[in-house]
Design a protein around this motif. Structure first.
Motif, PDB file in Angstrom:
ATOM      1  N   MET A 130      24.560   8.796   7.277  1.00 34.50           N
ATOM      2  CA  MET A 130      23.568   9.678   7.856  1.00 34.50           C
ATOM      3  C   MET A 130      23.056   8.939   9.407  1.00 34.50           C
ATOM      4  N   ARG A 131      23.221   9.962  10.426  1.00 32.79           N
ATOM      5  CA  ARG A 131      22.928   9.357  11.928  1.00 32.79           C
ATOM      6  C   ARG A 131      21.881  10.215  12.336  1.00 32.79           C
ATOM      7  N   LEU A 132      20.900   9.309  13.025  1.00 31.93           N
ATOM      8  CA  LEU A 132      19.576   9.947  13.586  1.00 31.93           C
ATOM      9  C   LEU A 132      19.663   9.691  15.037  1.00 31.93           C
ATOM     10  N   SER A 133      19.343  10.947  15.604  1.00 34.06           N
ATOM     11  CA  SER A 133      19.346  11.044  17.148  1.00 34.06           C
ATOM     12  C   SER A 133      17.863  11.222  17.539  1.00 34.06           C
ATOM     13  N   ILE A 134      17.191  10.340  18.288  1.00 32.46           N
ATOM     14  CA  ILE A 134      15.938  10.115  18.661  1.00 32.46           C
ATOM     15  C   ILE A 134      16.006  10.973  20.145  1.00 32.46           C
ATOM     16  N   LEU A 135      15.094  12.054  20.287  1.00 32.17           N
ATOM     17  CA  LEU A 135      15.051  12.803  21.464  1.00 32.17           C
ATOM     18  C   LEU A 135      13.724  12.420  22.183  1.00 32.17           C
ATOM     19  N   VAL A 136      13.836  12.087  23.545  1.00 34.65           N
ATOM     20  CA  VAL A 136      12.272  11.771  24.021  1.00 34.65           C
ATOM     21  C   VAL A 136      12.426  12.164  25.548  1.00 34.65           C
ATOM     22  N   VAL A 137      11.349  12.948  26.216  1.00 34.04           N
ATOM     23  CA  VAL A 137      11.336  13.163  27.622  1.00 34.04           C
ATOM     24  C   VAL A 137      10.285  12.146  28.116  1.00 34.04           C
ATOM     25  N   SER A 138      10.621  11.396  29.344  1.00 36.54           N
ATOM     26  CA  SER A 138       9.874  10.649  30.075  1.00 36.54           C
ATOM     27  C   SER A 138       9.940  10.205  31.265  1.00 36.54           C
ATOM     28  N   LYS A 139       8.620  10.100  31.944  1.00 30.79           N
ATOM     29  CA  LYS A 139       8.749   9.829  33.430  1.00 30.79           C
ATOM     30  C   LYS A 139       7.841   8.365  33.606  1.00 30.79           C
ATOM     31  N   THR A 140       7.362   7.708  32.608  1.00 34.47           N
ATOM     32  CA  THR A 140       6.521   6.709  32.553  1.00 34.47           C
ATOM     33  C   THR A 140       7.020   5.718  31.788  1.00 34.47           C
ATOM     34  N   ALA A 141       7.406   4.489  32.346  1.00 33.21           N
ATOM     35  CA  ALA A 141       8.145   3.435  31.764  1.00 33.21           C
ATOM     36  C   ALA A 141       7.330   2.634  30.493  1.00 33.21           C
ATOM     37  N   ASN A 142       6.156   2.483  31.302  1.00 34.56           N
ATOM     38  CA  ASN A 142       5.307   1.835  30.052  1.00 34.56           C
ATOM     39  C   ASN A 142       5.097   2.642  29.028  1.00 34.56           C
ATOM     40  N   LEU A 143       4.974   3.741  28.917  1.00 27.61           N
ATOM     41  CA  LEU A 143       4.486   4.503  27.550  1.00 27.61           C
ATOM     42  C   LEU A 143       5.863   4.444  27.070  1.00 27.61           C
ATOM     43  N   LEU A 144       7.121   4.730  27.555  1.00 33.47           N
ATOM     44  CA  LEU A 144       8.375   4.707  26.974  1.00 33.47           C
ATOM     45  C   LEU A 144       8.669   3.563  26.292  1.00 33.47           C
ATOM     46  N   ASN A 145       8.351   2.413  27.029  1.00 30.23           N
ATOM     47  CA  ASN A 145       8.762   1.186  26.293  1.00 30.23           C
ATOM     48  C   ASN A 145       7.905   0.804  25.085  1.00 30.23           C
ATOM     49  N   ALA A 146       6.608   1.392  25.140  1.00 29.94           N
ATOM     50  CA  ALA A 146       5.689   1.000  23.848  1.00 29.94           C
ATOM     51  C   ALA A 146       6.182   1.933  22.776  1.00 29.94           C
ATOM     52  N   MET A 147       6.951   3.059  23.017  1.00 33.65           N
ATOM     53  CA  MET A 147       7.196   3.763  21.932  1.00 33.65           C
ATOM     54  C   MET A 147       8.627   3.212  21.619  1.00 33.65           C
ATOM     55  N   LEU A 148       9.525   2.867  22.332  1.00 37.35           N
ATOM     56  CA  LEU A 148      10.960   2.105  21.886  1.00 37.35           C
ATOM     57  C   LEU A 148      10.628   0.861  21.164  1.00 37.35           C
ATOM     58  N   SER A 149       9.547   0.020  21.518  1.00 37.79           N
ATOM     59  CA  SER A 149       9.257  -1.143  20.563  1.00 37.79           C
ATOM     60  C   SER A 149       8.837  -0.811  19.217  1.00 37.79           C
ATOM     61  N   SER A 150       8.176   0.164  19.132  1.00 35.94           N
ATOM     62  CA  SER A 150       7.751   0.673  17.908  1.00 35.94           C
ATOM     63  C   SER A 150       8.877   1.051  16.976  1.00 35.94           C
ATOM     64  N   LEU A 151      10.002   1.445  17.435  1.00 36.52           N
ATOM     65  CA  LEU A 151      10.992   1.949  16.455  1.00 36.52           C
ATOM     66  C   LEU A 151      11.698   0.877  15.744  1.00 36.52           C
ATOM     67  N   THR A 152      11.382  -0.418  16.200  1.00 33.54           N
ATOM     68  CA  THR A 152      12.203  -1.466  15.610  1.00 33.54           C
ATOM     69  C   THR A 152      11.703  -1.671  13.998  1.00 33.54           C
ATOM     70  N   LYS A 153      10.228  -1.401  13.616  1.00 33.32           N
ATOM     71  CA  LYS A 153       9.917  -1.109  12.422  1.00 33.32           C
ATOM     72  C   LYS A 153       9.676   0.437  11.849  1.00 33.32           C
ATOM     73  N   ALA A 154       9.789   1.067  12.411  1.00 33.55           N
ATOM     74  CA  ALA A 154       9.594   2.352  12.075  1.00 33.55           C
ATOM     75  C   ALA A 154      10.850   2.909  11.157  1.00 33.55           C
ATOM     76  N   THR A 155      11.917   2.414  11.461  1.00 33.73           N
ATOM     77  CA  THR A 155      13.156   2.673  10.313  1.00 33.73           C
ATOM     78  C   THR A 155      14.074   1.553  10.276  1.00 33.73           C
ATOM     79  N   THR A 156      14.670   1.755   8.792  1.00 33.52           N
ATOM     80  CA  THR A 156      15.568   0.498   8.389  1.00 33.52           C
ATOM     81  C   THR A 156      16.855   0.843   8.701  1.00 33.52           C
ATOM     82  N   LEU A 157      17.154   2.082   9.243  1.00 33.31           N
ATOM     83  CA  LEU A 157      18.495   2.304   9.615  1.00 33.31           C
ATOM     84  C   LEU A 157      19.212   1.489  10.420  1.00 33.31           C
ATOM     85  N   GLY A 158      20.626   1.350  10.191  1.00 36.48           N
ATOM     86  CA  GLY A 158      21.211   0.225  10.798  1.00 36.48           C
ATOM     87  C   GLY A 158      21.484   0.571  12.276  1.00 36.48           C
ATOM     88  N   THR A 159      21.794  -0.246  13.178  1.00 34.85           N
ATOM     89  CA  THR A 159      21.899   0.029  14.626  1.00 34.85           C
ATOM     90  C   THR A 159      22.900   1.021  15.096  1.00 34.85           C
TER      91      THR A 159
END
Length: 251
Positions: free
Chosen positions: A1-30
């Motif tokens: 199973m492959r997951l595609s995460i879709l995000v719209v952004s214009k603000t780096a600090n918001l995007l960076n925080a969301m991206l960082s939270s993905l690390t523990k949000a799923t155990t799916l492989g890289t």
């Protein structure tokens, strides 16, 4: 199973925080996760993006901001069987994505899964969307209940709709409907939920374990052009009335 995460952004600090939270949000492989971004910000701001998620991150679209249009474009480019539409101002709790996937796969007739979100003070801001007597959608108990309220914990609940800040569904079902690009500001997420229920006969679930922090409309409130729109609300009310006149008892 492959997951595609879709995000719209214009603000780096918001995007960076969301991206960082993905690390523990799923155990799916890289190799099983891709992140596709529709970037609407400046070139200078783009240089501040720091992807610490551990997953592949692609600037897949650079069109002018329009949530529905941007997301539809990203969905067409996605390689995953499952899509996660997420706001850049969401910070996910551990195991949130895995919990949403489990709900989508194991709950009978599940078509789309939304989550439980709180503000930084710990008040619930999203436990699903309901409608008032005028067919206007609203977030039930918005900021009236603490996030540790046991009624909203450890449950998957069928809901009329959920917020587009976090929507997990199969790509094949999204591509049968897409987000309605007629909306100027908001409403396309709620309409998608109604369309999944009416046209595909599927259910919308609120998954309490798919949780996180979301300062609802924090960026929209700062932009006058992105505040609520009467035309959008009128369209959505009409869609809801139509849904009720044609829905069967299960829907």
């Amino acid at each position: 199973m492959r997951l595609s995460i879709l995000v719209v952004s214009k603000t780096a600090n918001l995007l960076n925080a969301m991206l960082s939270s993905l690390t523990k949000a799923t155990t799916l492989g890289t190799t099983n996760v891709e992140i596709l971004c529709s970037w609407n910000g400046s070139d200078e701001e783009e240089l501040k993006i720091n992807n610490t998620s551990g997953y592949e991150f692609l600037q897949a679209n650079r069109d002018k901001y329009h949530f529905a249009r941007n997301m539809n474009t990203l969905a067409n480019k996605a390689n995953g069987e499952i899509l996660l539409l997420i706001n850049d101002d969401v910070i996910l709790d551990p195991a949130s994505i895995d919990s949403a996937i489990d709900c989508l796969i194991n709950e009978h007739n599940a078509g789309l899964v939304g989550g439980q979100f709180r503000d930084k003070e710990g008040k619930l801001v999203h436990t699903g969307i309901v409608f008032d007597y005028r067919h206007s959608p609203y977030h039930q108990l918005d900021k009236l209940v603490e996030s540790d309220n046991e009624y909203f914990s450890n449950q998957n609940i069928v809901m009329p709709a959920v917020t587009g800040a976090f929507m997990l569904l199969k790509k094949e079902n999204f591509l049968k409907l897409y987000l309605n690009e007629s909306y100027k500001v908001c409403g396309e997420d709620v309409e998608l939920c109604l369309e999944l229920r009416q046209k595909l006969g599927l259910k919308i679930f609120y998954c309490s374990k798919a949780s996180g922090i979301h300062e609802a409309e924090s960026t929209r409130k700062k932009s006058p052009k992105e505040e609520g729109n009467d035309e959008d609300l009128s369209r959505l009310r009409m869609i809801r009335r139509k849904f009720l006149t044609t829905a069967n008892s299960n829907q």
